[in-house]
Write a protein that holds these residues in place. Structure first.
Motif, PDB file in Angstrom:
ATOM      1  N   ASP A  95       6.684  14.110  16.512  1.00  0.00           N
ATOM      2  CA  ASP A  95       7.715  14.947  17.130  1.00  0.00           C
ATOM      3  C   ASP A  95       8.390  14.202  18.270  1.00  0.00           C
ATOM      4  O   ASP A  95       9.614  14.265  18.432  1.00  0.00           O
ATOM      5  N   GLU A  96       7.594  13.515  19.090  1.00  0.00           N
ATOM      6  CA  GLU A  96       8.135  12.817  20.249  1.00  0.00           C
ATOM      7  C   GLU A  96       9.102  11.715  19.838  1.00  0.00           C
ATOM      8  O   GLU A  96      10.184  11.549  20.425  1.00  0.00           O
ATOM      9  N   GLU A  99      12.347  13.249  18.550  1.00  0.00           N
ATOM     10  CA  GLU A  99      13.123  13.802  19.666  1.00  0.00           C
ATOM     11  C   GLU A  99      13.810  12.691  20.452  1.00  0.00           C
ATOM     12  O   GLU A  99      15.004  12.767  20.764  1.00  0.00           O
ATOM     13  N   GLU A 100      13.066  11.646  20.758  1.00  0.00           N
ATOM     14  CA  GLU A 100      13.591  10.570  21.598  1.00  0.00           C
ATOM     15  C   GLU A 100      14.720   9.809  20.911  1.00  0.00           C
ATOM     16  O   GLU A 100      15.758   9.538  21.519  1.00  0.00           O
TER      17      GLU A 100
END
Length: 668
Positions: A95-96, A99-100
């Protein structure tokens, strides 16, 4: 015009840049992280080293992409098209990371586009933005209350929403379907989409008869498109006036059934195919449409796949073939992607999605030859080859090229030898792009003096020479009747296949004696065992190499030097291309041939034969007169090739195809 492109080193980005170079004028600025400059420079060289390609150092994670303020000020109002492709395209990413790179990267790109007042911002989104929307979804639709079942779906949706709502300049959005390799070359740079299932197809091909039907599950429909179509369509659509503020679906207009798609690739791999006893022709007759969507069979099955117990089971079963549970979970789409508006905008371009059956074999071959990493988990291969030097002749194409790629993945250092240095450099660059190490040496292996110079150089350049693969060869298919005034055919084949091979070995033997180890793999031919007509020049040269190796093996065994002769069946390589009747004959792939070479390097047997080859040799031993009668029948059935007679090639007859399948792998 001038262009700014993020993600130019990515898969779609590389092909888009190629299209811009070929079809447009002006400078193309390419965003590049400082640490990736060497990779970009290598690509610029592949693009012809055009001065129109200008790197711009920056970072997807920084505001305004981390581009130097002076560059921004200098190019204010001078960038006509800003293509934003840099993102993460991976269903299994965290997820990170999604997102980034997807959301944060889009914001950063928009801030730069606004700072330089770009003419149009082109956002490469994805059909994943539709989430789990059920039903027809066209280009005008976006936020339809759809669920977003993964971080990838969510960030693709949010990135497109940011562009639609916050872009400081005019924008266009492109939503590609699942992007696969190039439809003409098969080139692909990563494992994604249907490629996750390719190791399973390979395992099925190698262990099960191709006629065996397997039970499958109707997962629904999917949608795949080749990268060349996507890049060409983006280039064209990006320059059609009057379409700012619109989205384009770069999809196959006809949804592709997952089972049919898998079977198309299975057929390309020559693996068993799936039969679905209960498919939509059965379930559609049931009154499931009366149920709420979440309670319909497809939705229930998808929900079950997303549970922790299902993930555990899938990871312990299909996961062993490299298929993540997340991939199977999203293998099919509840959405049908309409592309009427996109097709209308493409009118007059001549662009259309090619039929998958027309290029599935090309995709499979590229994966098997260049992307298959299964050798990395082969402990015997990695133990035997890691850190070893492997001289491979004929390494610019076919068996030699694939062998070089595979041994490099096992940790070996291939020393590439062929006449064409440019192609060798491409092979070397490919191996290095995959994290391997290789060296390239151009040499005409029919020139004995050139071979002497090569062996002297190799002996000086390397502390040890562990393996030699004599793969370079010349094949001539011509009857004796047509060869009576072509004695040079016999001289040429002997020069390369025999004299060149033993000259190379003899030149490297002092090094091998000094290190008291070495292994030579000779790519011989099934013809040495079966003696097919019309191959007298070729088979004689290979038989000579076999005989020489057999004799010197007893002399060199005390020096730690050994030999393997592979009596190779018919392989689908450029060498057999001139004989058009081979197009319908059963052949093994270069990848399968390379696996035989790897086995020879690891296990070091004296010979590697096929069942057909052994039966042919046995027939000549037990019943030579009968064997020659059968071969004479083949001589009548298989005429001289059109190339041998200077005529136009003709398609093989049914009798020829039938006999080639019975005696699989024999050169006719």
């Amino acid at each position: 015009m001038s262009y700014f492109v993020t993600g130019a080193t990515g898969f779609i980005g590389r092909y888009l840049v190629s299209e811009l170079l070929a079809n447009r004028e002006g400078t193309i600025y390419l965003l590049c992280r400082g640490g990736s400059r060497a990779r970009l420079d290598a690509l610029i060289t592949q693009w012809g080293g055009s001065s129109r390609l200008v790197p711009v150092i920056g970072d997807l994670r920084a505001d305004q992409l981390g581009v130097d303020p002076d560059w921004i000020a200098e190019h204010d109002g001078k960038i006509d098209h800003f293509f934003h492709l840099a993102a993460i395209y991976d269903m299994t990413a965290s997820d990170e990371m999604n997102e980034e790179l997807n959301v944060g990267g889009t914001r950063a790109a928009l801030s730069l586009a606004g700072a330089i007042n770009a003419g149009v911002f082109h956002q490469v989104s994805s059909i994943a933005a539709s989430g789990d929307y059920a039903g027809l979804y066209d280009e005008s639709m976006f936020d339809e209350g759809q669920g977003l079942p993964s971080a990838y779906h969510r960030t693709k949706f949010e990135s497109e929403k940011i562009v639609r709502e916050e872009s400081p300049v005019p924008w266009r959005v492109y939503r590609p379907a699942v992007v696969v390799g190039h439809s003409e070359t098969g080139a692909m740079d990563k494992i994604d989409g249907p490629y996750y299932f390719f190791p399973l197809f390979k395992r099925m091909r190698d262990n099960l008869p191709s006629w065996l039907p397997l039970v499958g599950v109707d997962l629904g429909d999917t949608n795949v498109v080749p990268v060349d179509y996507v890049a060409k369509a983006m280039d064209y659509l990006g320059h059609v006036p009057g379409h700012d503020g619109e989205a384009f679906h770069l999809v196959n207009p006809e949804p592709q059934n997952t089972v049919e798609l898998f079977n198309t690739f299975a057929a390309a791999a020559k693996a068993p195919q799936f039969a679905v006893p209960i498919d939509r022709t059965v379930t559609n007759r049931l009154p499931t449409a009366l149920l709420p969507r979440q309670f319909r069979p497809g939705a229930l099955f998808g929900a079950a796949l997303r549970t922790a117990p299902a993930h555990l089971v899938l990871n312990q079963t299909l996961g062993r073939f490299g298929i993540p549970a997340e991939v199977l979970e999203h293998a099919a789409f509840p959405t049908v992607y309409a592309s009427k508006s996109t097709q209308k905008a493409l009118a007059g371009s001549g662009l259309a999605v090619p039929d998958l059956e027309s290029y599935a074999g090309t995709l499979w071959s590229y994966w098997e030859d260049m992307l298959d990493d299964s050798i990395k988990s082969d402990r015997a291969a990695t133990s035997a080859l890691k850190g070893k030097t492997v001289v491979i002749t004929g390494a610019s194409s076919g068996i030699g090229l694939v062998t070089a790629v595979q041994v490099a993945k096992a940790g070996a250092i291939p020393i590439l030898v062929a006449r064409g240095k440019d192609k060798l450099e491409q092979t070397k660059a490919l191996i290095e792009s995959q994290g391997g190490q290789a060296y390239a040496y151009g040499c005409d292996l029919s020139d004995l003096q050139a071979i002497d110079a090569l062996t002297t150089q190799l002996s000086g350049d390397f502390e040890h020479i562990d393996y030699v693969v004599n793969n370079a060869g010349r094949s001539i298919r011509r009857s004796l009747k047509l060869s009576e005034d072509r004695f040079h055919d016999f001289e040429r084949t002997m020069q390369l296949n025999y004299f060149g091979a033993i000259r190379l070995i003899m030149g490297l033997l002092p090094k091998m004696r000094e290190q008291k180890s070495g292994h030579v793999v000779n790519i011989s031919s099934i013809g040495v065992l079966t003696n097919p007509p019309r191959f007298s020049a070729y088979v004689a040269s290979k038989a000579a190499l076999d005989a020489w190796s057999n004799v010197v093996s007893s002399e060199l065994v005390g020096d730690g030097v050994s030999f393997t002769s592979i009596h190779m069946p018919l392989v689908r390589t450029p060498m057999i291309a001139p004989t058009k009747m081979y197009d319908r004959f059963p052949t093994i792939s270069p990848g399968q041939a390379a696996s035989m070479v790897v086995s020879a390097l690891v296990e070091r047997p004296h010979e590697i034969n096929t069942l057909t080859g052994n039966l042919g040799a046995l027939a000549h031993t037990l019943a030579p007169k009968v064997a020659f009668r059968i071969l004479n029948l083949a001589y009548q059935v298989f005429p001289d090739s059109a190339a041998a007679k200077g005529e136009t090639a003709a398609a093989p007859t049914n009798e020829q195809v039938m006999m080639s399948r019975v005696l699989k792998g024999v050169h006719w």
